[in-house]
Design a protein around this motif. Structure first.
Motif, PDB file in Angstrom:
ATOM      1  N   LYS A  60       0.834  -1.205   0.000  1.00 15.42           N
ATOM      2  CA  LYS A  60       0.000   0.000   0.000  1.00 15.42           C
ATOM      3  C   LYS A  60       0.866   1.250   0.000  1.00 15.42           C
ATOM      4  CE  LYS A  60      -4.039  -2.023   2.292  1.00 15.42           C
ATOM      5  NZ  LYS A  60      -4.921  -1.975   3.477  1.00 15.42           N
ATOM      6  N   ALA A  61       1.930   1.202   0.793  1.00 13.00           N
ATOM      7  CA  ALA A  61       2.819   2.362   0.845  1.00 13.00           C
ATOM      8  C   ALA A  61       3.485   2.591  -0.508  1.00 13.00           C
ATOM      9  CB  ALA A  61       3.876   2.172   1.936  1.00 13.00           C
ATOM     10  N   ARG A  91       1.132   4.136  -2.937  1.00 17.44           N
ATOM     11  CA  ARG A  91       0.997   5.580  -2.735  1.00 17.44           C
ATOM     12  C   ARG A  91       2.182   6.330  -3.341  1.00 17.44           C
ATOM     13  NH1 ARG A  91      -1.153   3.844   2.361  1.00 17.44           N
ATOM     14  NH2 ARG A  91      -3.329   4.509   2.594  1.00 17.44           N
ATOM     15  N   LYS A 145       2.096   9.002  -6.410  1.00 14.65           N
ATOM     16  CA  LYS A 145       2.650  10.343  -6.236  1.00 14.65           C
ATOM     17  C   LYS A 145       3.648  10.663  -7.359  1.00 14.65           C
ATOM     18  CE  LYS A 145       4.765  13.496  -2.935  1.00 14.65           C
ATOM     19  NZ  LYS A 145       5.578  14.140  -3.962  1.00 14.65           N
ATOM     20  N   ARG A 199     -11.523   9.843   0.257  1.00 15.63           N
ATOM     21  CA  ARG A 199     -11.633   9.194   1.562  1.00 15.63           C
ATOM     22  C   ARG A 199     -13.098   9.109   1.946  1.00 15.63           C
ATOM     23  NH1 ARG A 199      -7.512  10.874   6.232  1.00 15.63           N
ATOM     24  NH2 ARG A 199      -8.991   9.461   7.233  1.00 15.63           N
ATOM     25  N   TYR A 211      -2.316   9.353   8.200  1.00 14.67           N
ATOM     26  CA  TYR A 211      -1.145   8.681   7.645  1.00 14.67           C
ATOM     27  C   TYR A 211       0.007   9.662   7.428  1.00 14.67           C
ATOM     28  CZ  TYR A 211      -4.764   5.233   6.757  1.00 14.67           C
ATOM     29  OH  TYR A 211      -5.797   4.353   6.912  1.00 14.67           O
ATOM     30  N   GLU A 266       3.832  10.435   5.348  1.00 14.81           N
ATOM     31  CA  GLU A 266       4.183  10.505   3.935  1.00 14.81           C
ATOM     32  C   GLU A 266       4.408   9.132   3.320  1.00 14.81           C
ATOM     33  OE1 GLU A 266       5.234  12.367   6.287  1.00 14.81           O
ATOM     34  OE2 GLU A 266       4.665  14.391   5.671  1.00 14.81           O
ATOM     35  N   GLY A 295       2.598   6.562   4.014  1.00 17.76           N
ATOM     36  CA  GLY A 295       1.347   5.836   4.001  1.00 17.76           C
ATOM     37  C   GLY A 295       1.107   5.006   5.239  1.00 17.76           C
ATOM     38  N   GLN A 296       1.901   5.206   6.290  1.00 19.70           N
ATOM     39  CA  GLN A 296       1.733   4.450   7.526  1.00 19.70           C
ATOM     40  C   GLN A 296       0.914   5.265   8.531  1.00 19.70           C
ATOM     41  OE1 GLN A 296       2.789   1.299   7.826  1.00 19.70           O
ATOM     42  NE2 GLN A 296       3.578   1.443   5.733  1.00 19.70           N
TER      43      GLN A 296
END
Length: 797
Positions: free
Chosen positions: A47-48, A51, A55, A186, A222, A224, A226-227
């Motif tokens: 997932k990170a 993202r 970006k 979201r 979250y 930067e 994604g955590q």
């Protein structure tokens, strides 16, 4: 995550081919890629990485859009007949010469805002302040908040309206992203946070942080990478937020340099993810404000402003503006014109609304708002000159002034809910619903949501000026939609010249017109009108085309309604404030000096300059002569109506002084006539002295305060009669809000309260009243139909 892996493969290939990686890092990236393919990477890391990949692609899009928009902006500005020096300004605000054929940021902002309002017409109708702004369905507003957070409020209306408001938020998010932004969707977004800086500062850093920490869900916030945020990271962010809210002008974290792209700023309001609707409401009640409805409309207007700047100048509009400014300087732009360009940009970019000193700005805003209530209650009488502005605008653009006036009078019916909703759905003016003190803003800047702003708003509503402004602007827009429907059988080249000119000034081309004229019209009371919802519903047309045509249509509407009922645009606000920040000495001084001057400046820019820029002398003379004669005649009507409202008989209309006053009263003389009228006749059309006309009503307030304090003390020291009672009565007459200002209550208040108070406190009051009568009879040929000091009309002789 197959799509993410493929995207990452493409990204790695690009940077490897470009030779931007060393061998060790390239090996690590290849290993990471293989791990992705074999499924060895944990789901959280995937997932990170997804993202990060998104970006990277978003950054490429932003770069491309920036280059495209900057090139388009430069090409348009350079092509202006008067050169780049003028062309740059026409990208920001309306072209005074009417020669530009492209959109400007100011018109685009209003067009987007009105389009959004058309999507939430029903919620706006139910939530807008009623009963002269005193009542509002706050319970419905709170239930809508719960629906936006995905919670059932048990209120069917709130559920339906919540979906419409949520759809409007989603529309602005998507349009913002299409312009180069990167706001992710979201489902748990709810509502953005807006902060009352004074309340936050008063609470203090630690108490505010504790209050927030107890109500947010950091597991849904979250970093930067994604955590989910750690407790330490949340604490750091809250420190940054506290400083950005309470330290005026702080726009970026310490150490960050350069201008931040607008495309990257809209994440800030989403940093706080509240636990639920109740938590959001608790924060709003304590630190957000008192009006959820205004909170929603303010957020949407702010988003519209960002989108407009990005669509015209690119994802980093500040950088584009600096580039265009530098190019214009090379072409010779300097001095006052350069300063004016910068002031317009500061106004449009929101920098002029930044606050250098929160307390100082808040106090001065309150003073100006109260003065609006004490001075403008009779401005409705002066608005009779709008009839000429409507006629002039209609004639210039091929519209029917008769139909506009008929529709405006129909719109004044407070029970006419269906027509009000229809007008907003058409994308016509909804500012009367969205903003406090709409009518006051025609004459003076009114800001804030506290008691002082509510007082100014109440006065303008009670005077009738708010309703008239709203109904006249809506009627003008509806007439335009009717005329466009009548012209839909023609190709653009065959459309009536005044209407075609109006369309082409915002960039309408044959393709745009064909889309608009092929859209089914809507029949209303036996006539056909262009109807914005019908255009939005045409799914067979690409979204970009529908959006472009709708935006241009609403830009045309904004231009014509602002001319019919002169109202300040960004250029006027830049002139009257110089684009200076609130809470600075310069910014507050300009707002003091310019109070009540926005209307004459608007008239000059909307009408006088249009006449000046006509192509030949005959056209110039025709336009300006018609404007001057019409506004002077209506000014005479307003002048006599004001005399009657003050208890006096009409003035002698033979004297040159009367017609000089009528010339000024009608608006034809603009601000210069105000100075002349105040100097020769001792007061201008708003009842201000020459000092107040030059320095603003705050100057008069200070002078009067000195008169009843230091002045009285000086007379006491000199052994003279202090006459405090007379001065107190005078001050009460000038500074009683609402009832002492409204055109239909002021006279009764003066006779029943002020005059009787002066008779009690001032032994010479009766003599002064008689002297004033004699002076009026001698200078103006007037008497009093309700004489000063007398309670009953029958006693007037």
């Amino acid at each position: 995550m197959a799509a993410s892996r493929q995207k990452l493969d493409r990204c790695i290939a690009k940077v490897l081919d470009a030779g931007l990686l060393n061998a060790d890092l390239a090996t690590q990236l290849k290993q990471a890629r293989d791990d992705l393919r074999t499924g060895k990477v944990p789901e959280a890391d995937l997932k990170a990485l997804d993202r990060v990949t998104r970006k990277f692609e978003a950054d490429e899009l932003v770069t491309a859009l920036q280059v495209i928009r900057q090139s388009e902006a430069f090409a348009n500005a350079s092509s202006h007949p008067n050169g780049l020096r003028v062309g740059v300004t026409t990208l920001l605000v309306r072209d005074l010469t009417d020669r530009a054929n492209w959109s400007n940021i100011d018109a685009r902002k209003h067009a987007i805002n009105q389009h959004i309002h058309s999507m939430i017409a029903e919620p706006m109708e139910m939530l807008r302040p009623t009963a002269l702004g005193l009542l509002q369905n706050r319970n419905l507003a709170r239930n809508i908040v719960r629906e936006l957070f995905g919670e059932s409020s048990g209120d069917a209306s709130a559920s339906a309206f919540g979906k419409k408001v949520g759809a409007a938020f989603e529309y602005t998010r998507q349009r913002f992203n299409r312009a180069g932004g990167a706001i992710p969707r979201r489902a748990d977004f709810g509502l953005p946070q807006m902060h009352d800086a004074l309340s936050v500062a008063k609470a203090g850093r630690q108490p505010w942080k504790n209050f927030v920490r107890e109500r947010v869900d950091r597991t849904r916030m979250y970093d930067e990478a994604g955590q989910p945020l750690s407790a330490k990271e949340l604490d750091r962010r809250l420190d940054e937020m506290f400083e950005s809210i309470t330290i005026p002008g702080l726009r970026k974290p310490p150490g960050q340099t350069g201008s931040r792209a607008t495309a990257n700023t809209r994440q800030d309001q989403r940093h706080l993810t509240f636990r639920d609707a109740d938590a959001w409401l608790e924060y709003f009640d304590r630190f957000g404000g008192r009006d959820i409805y205004a909170h929603i409309t303010d957020h949407l207007e702010s988003r519209a402003s960002d989108i407009a700047r990005m669509e015209i100048l690119g994802p980093n509009p500040e950088a584009t503006y600096r580039y265009l400014r530098d190019m214009a300087r090379r072409e010779g732009l300097s001095g006052v014109r350069l300063a004016n360009l910068d002031a317009i940009w500061r106004t449009l970019s929101g920098r002029a609304d930044d606050t250098a000193s929160l307390k100082w700005a808040d106090r001065m805003t309150a003073v100006r708002n109260v003065l609006t209530s004490t001075k403008l209650g009779s401005a409705m009488i002066s608005s009779v000159s709008d009839l000429k502005f409507i006629q002039q605008t209609a004639a210039w653009n091929g519209l029917s002034a008769t139909r506009i006036l008929r529709e405006a009078l129909r719109n004044l019916n407070p029970a006419n809910k269906a027509d009000r909703l229809r007008a907003v759905k058409m994308g016509l003016i909804a500012d009367h619903w969205a903003n406090r003190a709409l009518a006051a803003n025609r004459l003076s800047e009114v800001t804030g949501s506290g008691f002082s702003a509510q007082l100014a708003d109440f006065t303008m509503r009670a005077s009738g000026l708010s309703a008239w402004t709203d109904s006249a602007q809506k009627a003008t827009g509806m007439e335009l939609m009717m005329v466009l429907a009548e012209q839909r059988g023609h190709a653009l080249a065959d459309v009536d010249p005044p209407v075609r000119r109006l369309l082409e000034q915002v960039g309408f081309n044959h393709s745009d017109w064909d889309i608009l004229r092929s859209t089914p019209t809507d029949e209303h009371r036996g006539v056909h009108q262009v109807f914005l919802p019908n255009l939005s519903a045409r799914k067979e047309i690409p979204l970009a085309d529908r959006e472009r045509v709708a935006t241009k249509l609403l830009e045309v509407t904004y231009a014509i309604t602002n001319a019919a009922v002169p109202s300040p645009d960004a250029r006027v606000r830049a002139i009257t404030t110089l684009g200076l920040q609130r809470g600075t000495w310069g910014g507050e001084a300009m707002r003091i000096v310019s109070q009540f001057k926005t209307f004459p400046v608007s008239v000059i820019l909307q009408h006088v300059m249009r006449g000046v820029y006509q192509a030949n002398g005959v056209d110039k003379l025709t336009y300006l002569a018609s404007l001057t004669i019409g506004t002077t005649a209506l000014g005479a009507v307003a002048l006599q109506a004001k005399e009657v409202s003050k208890g006096r008989t009409p003035r002698d209309m033979v004297s040159p002084e009367f017609w000089a006053s009528a010339f000024t009263q009608g608006g034809g003389a603009g601000i210069f006539g105000d100075f002349f009228y105040a100097g020769v006749m001792q007061s201008n059309r708003f009842g201000q002295s020459l000092a107040e006309t030059i320095g603003g009503p705050v100057t008069g307030l200070v002078t009067d305060a000195i008169r009843v304090t230091a002045g009285q003390a000086g007379e006491l020291i000199e052994g003279e009669d202090t006459n405090l009672g007379s001065d107190l009565a005078f001050v009460m007459q000038r500074y009683t809000p609402a009832i002492g200002s409204l055109w239909y209550t002021r006279l009764a208040y003066e006779r029943a309260v002020i005059d009787q108070l002066q008779l009690e406190l001032d032994p010479a009051a009766s003599r002064k009243f008689r002297a004033e009568r004699r002076r009026r009879a001698r200078e103006q040929g007037q008497d009093y139909w309700w004489r000063r000091g007398e309670l009953q009309l029958e006693s007037a002789k």
